[in-house]
Design a protein around this motif. Structure first.
Motif, PDB file in Angstrom:
ATOM      1  N   GLU A 136     -31.353  37.460 -15.676  1.00 33.13           N
ATOM      2  CA  GLU A 136     -32.694  37.495 -16.282  1.00 33.13           C
ATOM      3  C   GLU A 136     -33.718  36.805 -15.390  1.00 33.13           C
ATOM      4  O   GLU A 136     -34.844  37.303 -15.205  1.00 33.13           O
ATOM      5  CB  GLU A 136     -32.659  36.821 -17.653  1.00 33.13           C
ATOM      6  N   VAL A 137     -33.336  35.651 -14.823  1.00 30.80           N
ATOM      7  CA  VAL A 137     -34.243  34.894 -13.954  1.00 30.80           C
ATOM      8  C   VAL A 137     -34.600  35.703 -12.706  1.00 30.80           C
ATOM      9  O   VAL A 137     -35.760  35.736 -12.281  1.00 30.80           O
ATOM     10  CB  VAL A 137     -33.605  33.541 -13.556  1.00 30.80           C
ATOM     11  N   ILE A 138     -33.611  36.360 -12.116  1.00 35.02           N
ATOM     12  CA  ILE A 138     -33.844  37.173 -10.914  1.00 35.02           C
ATOM     13  C   ILE A 138     -34.782  38.338 -11.228  1.00 35.02           C
ATOM     14  O   ILE A 138     -35.733  38.608 -10.489  1.00 35.02           O
ATOM     15  CB  ILE A 138     -32.511  37.688 -10.343  1.00 35.02           C
ATOM     16  N   LYS A 139     -34.541  39.033 -12.327  1.00 35.04           N
ATOM     17  CA  LYS A 139     -35.394  40.158 -12.707  1.00 35.04           C
ATOM     18  C   LYS A 139     -36.832  39.700 -12.945  1.00 35.04           C
ATOM     19  O   LYS A 139     -37.789  40.350 -12.510  1.00 35.04           O
ATOM     20  CB  LYS A 139     -34.841  40.830 -13.970  1.00 35.04           C
ATOM     21  N   LEU A 140     -36.983  38.581 -13.660  1.00 38.44           N
ATOM     22  CA  LEU A 140     -38.317  38.066 -13.967  1.00 38.44           C
ATOM     23  C   LEU A 140     -39.050  37.646 -12.701  1.00 38.44           C
ATOM     24  O   LEU A 140     -40.259  37.904 -12.548  1.00 38.44           O
ATOM     25  CB  LEU A 140     -38.207  36.877 -14.929  1.00 38.44           C
ATOM     26  N   ASP A 141     -38.328  37.019 -11.777  1.00 37.77           N
ATOM     27  CA  ASP A 141     -38.959  36.571 -10.530  1.00 37.77           C
ATOM     28  C   ASP A 141     -39.437  37.766  -9.701  1.00 37.77           C
ATOM     29  O   ASP A 141     -40.527  37.735  -9.124  1.00 37.77           O
ATOM     30  CB  ASP A 141     -37.977  35.727  -9.720  1.00 37.77           C
ATOM     31  N   LYS A 142     -38.646  38.815  -9.648  1.00 35.96           N
ATOM     32  CA  LYS A 142     -39.048  40.011  -8.908  1.00 35.96           C
ATOM     33  C   LYS A 142     -40.271  40.664  -9.543  1.00 35.96           C
ATOM     34  O   LYS A 142     -41.169  41.147  -8.844  1.00 35.96           O
ATOM     35  CB  LYS A 142     -37.887  41.012  -8.856  1.00 35.96           C
ATOM     36  N   LYS A 143     -40.314  40.654 -10.885  1.00 31.18           N
ATOM     37  CA  LYS A 143     -41.446  41.248 -11.585  1.00 31.18           C
ATOM     38  C   LYS A 143     -42.718  40.441 -11.349  1.00 31.18           C
ATOM     39  O   LYS A 143     -43.790  41.003 -11.087  1.00 31.18           O
ATOM     40  CB  LYS A 143     -41.137  41.317 -13.082  1.00 31.18           C
ATOM     41  N   ARG A 144     -42.600  39.110 -11.424  1.00 33.91           N
ATOM     42  CA  ARG A 144     -43.768  38.245 -11.235  1.00 33.91           C
ATOM     43  C   ARG A 144     -44.353  38.382  -9.833  1.00 33.91           C
ATOM     44  O   ARG A 144     -45.562  38.302  -9.634  1.00 33.91           O
ATOM     45  CB  ARG A 144     -43.381  36.790 -11.487  1.00 33.91           C
ATOM     46  N   ASN A 145     -43.460  38.553  -8.858  1.00 34.48           N
ATOM     47  CA  ASN A 145     -43.909  38.618  -7.466  1.00 34.48           C
ATOM     48  C   ASN A 145     -44.074  40.050  -6.965  1.00 34.48           C
ATOM     49  O   ASN A 145     -44.334  40.255  -5.781  1.00 34.48           O
ATOM     50  CB  ASN A 145     -42.919  37.853  -6.571  1.00 34.48           C
ATOM     51  N   ASN A 146     -43.884  41.012  -7.902  1.00 33.98           N
ATOM     52  CA  ASN A 146     -44.032  42.426  -7.554  1.00 33.98           C
ATOM     53  C   ASN A 146     -43.228  42.762  -6.298  1.00 33.98           C
ATOM     54  O   ASN A 146     -43.718  43.420  -5.385  1.00 33.98           O
ATOM     55  CB  ASN A 146     -45.513  42.771  -7.348  1.00 33.98           C
ATOM     56  N   ASN A 147     -41.987  42.282  -6.273  1.00 35.81           N
ATOM     57  CA  ASN A 147     -41.139  42.462  -5.095  1.00 35.81           C
ATOM     58  C   ASN A 147     -39.773  42.968  -5.544  1.00 35.81           C
ATOM     59  O   ASN A 147     -38.766  42.264  -5.461  1.00 35.81           O
ATOM     60  CB  ASN A 147     -41.003  41.141  -4.343  1.00 35.81           C
TER      61      ASN A 147
END
Length: 265
Positions: free
Chosen positions: A98-109
């Motif tokens: 969940e943390v990895i998915k959220l971080d990618k979404k926040r950074n649009n990466n």
């Protein structure tokens, strides 16, 4: 003139989440792990990797640090961790996803590489409160789940299911675990066929999970099964050692190699 060779290296950043078991057998290695992070901070600086921490505590997982490029902050958070008894391993892995998915979404990466670095002895004993496949809440409370054996059995099944999810999400899994006894290490090395199949066969026989011999076997089989399912890497932390730069560098090189794999993929 028709032959071409790649001479430039990708600088793609990666999202890396440490999932740390706070049981006594693991917590004594935190100093060495912390020093290893200091060693790899140079790599993180070059590639702008983002590193986070999830810990296993009580019956749940806790995000101690969301992914950040500030490795000094991550290091300080690691040093402050304290030992705890239970090991909700499945919850920690699910939280890391969940943390990895959220971080990618926040950074649009969304194309960034991702890695879970799991530090544990494999003694999973707390199942999830939701089914990892259906995502539906389980009706039974943990205290009513049916005793230690039933709780451990369900938690092992959860870990195997989440391992398949890690594979589907194309997340690299790297596991560090205290080195097992020689007899267990020899047993594992002599296993023919699939570790996951052997583990499933053992737990289907409903063994006494509290038995010392059975416990040592299923814990190591679980980690090997997770490595097998995810195509990850499992490394042993020596039981007796003096922290040295060579050991830290070795662990750092393992992580650097794993990082290169997720960028290439």
């Amino acid at each position: 003139d028709d032959i071409r060779e790649k001479i430039l290296e990708s600088r793609m950043s990666a999202t890396i989440v440490f999932v740390i078991d706070l049981s006594q057998s693991v917590i004594r290695n935190l100093n060495m792990i912390s020093r290893t992070i200091s060693w790899i901070s140079r790599q993180a600086y070059l590639y702008r990797d983002r590193v986070g921490i999830v810990t296993l505590k009580g019956t749940k997982s806790i995000v101690v640090q969301s992914p950040t490029s500030n490795l000094n902050l991550v290091n300080r958070k690691l040093i402050r961790l304290k030992a705890h008894g239970s090991t909700p391993l499945a919850a920690g892995l699910m939280k890391a996803i969940e943390v990895i998915k959220l971080d990618k979404k926040r950074n649009n990466n969304y194309n960034a590489g991702s890695m879970i670095i799991l530090v544990t002895d494999g003694g999973s004993n707390i199942p999830l409160t939701v089914d990892p496949i259906t995502k539906l809440a389980r009706k039974q409370k943990l205290k009513d789940i049916g005793g230690l054996n039933r709780s451990i059995h369900l938690s092992i099944v959860d870990c195997l299911q989440i391992s398949h999810q890690i594979k589907r999400e194309r997340i690299k899994l790297v596991i560090f675990t205290p080195e097992p006894k020689l007899s267990i290490k020899t047993f594992i090395e002599n296993v023919n066929g699939s570790y996951a199949d052997l583990l499933t066969k053992i737990i289907d026989e409903k063994p006494d999970y509290g038995s010392k011999k059975i416990k040592d076997i299923w814990m190591m089989l679980l980690l090997k099964s997770m490595e097998e399912i995810t195509s990850g890497n499992l490394y042993f932390i020596p039981r007796y050692y003096q922290p040295t730069k060579d050991l830290e560098k070795t662990m750092g090189s393992y992580l650097a190699e794993a990082r290169a794999q997720i960028v290439d993929n």
